[in-house]
Write an enzyme that holds these catalytic residues in place. Structure first.
Site, short mmCIF file in Angstrom:
data_model
loop_
_atom_site.label_atom_id
_atom_site.label_comp_id
_atom_site.label_asym_id
_atom_site.label_seq_id
_atom_site.Cartn_x
_atom_site.Cartn_y
_atom_site.Cartn_z
N CYS A 121 -5.98 1.76 5.80
CA CYS A 121 -6.40 0.69 6.50
C CYS A 121 -5.57 0.34 8.01
CB CYS A 121 -6.02 -0.58 5.55
SG CYS A 121 -4.35 -1.08 5.59
N CYS A 129 -1.57 0.15 7.71
CA CYS A 129 -1.12 1.21 7.34
C CYS A 129 -1.13 2.44 8.26
CB CYS A 129 -1.49 2.10 6.03
SG CYS A 129 -1.31 0.84 4.53
N GLU A 167 0.64 4.14 1.44
CA GLU A 167 0.80 4.66 2.87
C GLU A 167 1.93 3.78 3.68
OE1 GLU A 167 -3.50 4.61 1.65
OE2 GLU A 167 -1.99 3.30 1.76
N HIS A 175 0.98 -1.11 0.01
CA HIS A 175 -0.13 0.05 -0.18
C HIS A 175 0.79 1.14 0.01
CE1 HIS A 175 -3.51 -2.39 2.05
NE2 HIS A 175 -3.05 -3.04 1.33
#
Length: 167
Positions: free
Chosen positions: A86, A89, A58, A56
């Site tokens: 999420c 993250c 992030e 991801h």
């Protein structure tokens, strides 16, 4: 804190990165790390298509910042992202000691859209950032970008015929 015009410009860039992700066959999430002076230090989009569900943007920002910035610098930066972090993250963000998060669309919005489209939920509960990392200042969603993010999510689903993960 409310979302300012400069915040909206950075959020628009995050959504542009999410669009680039869709165009490259990835899930539509994009994020950038911005210094207190407004310099973009790092940006990326989702790269989970290769099989690593932790790729991801992030999480990549947290990794990059931990390796390249001093703790005080990290704390002064802002992360702009197309979708609310999420839990994975959000935890990485907190452990790296990053500052404020500003997001275009919320996890709750994403869950609502996916449910309406009959998509199975992600394997991780869509907890708000404030639940996972309560000390982080969080602002979002940004209503002016809602339809664009929703459209990117839908476009990805139609193009891939698979469930996107939540980030």
């Amino acid at each position: 804190m409310t979302i300012s015009d400069p915040d909206r410009r950075f959020l628009t860039r995050a959504v542009d990165l999410a669009e680039a992700a869709v165009e490259s066959g990835e899930e539509p999430f994009g994020s950038l790390l911005v210094s207190p002076t407004g310099e973009v230090l790092f940006e990326d989009h989702n790269r989970t298509g290769g099989g690593d569900a932790t790729r991801h943007p992030e999480f990549e920002i947290a990794r990059w910042a931990a390796s390249n910035l001093e703790p005080a610098e990290r704390a002064a930066c802002v992360v702009y992202t197309s979708g609310e972090h999420c839990p994975m993250c959000a935890a990485a963000h907190a452990w790296a000691g990053l500052g404020r998060i500003v997001y275009a669309s919320s996890s709750a919005q994403l869950v609502e859209w996916l449910t309406a489209w009959g998509v199975e939920p992600a394997p991780v509960a869509p907890l708000p950032i404030a639940v996972v990392a309560p000390a982080i200042q969080v602002d979002g969603p940004e209503p002016s970008l809602t339809e664009r993010v929703r459209s990117l999510q839908r476009r990805h689903l139609v193009g891939s015929q698979q469930s996107p993960g939540s980030t």
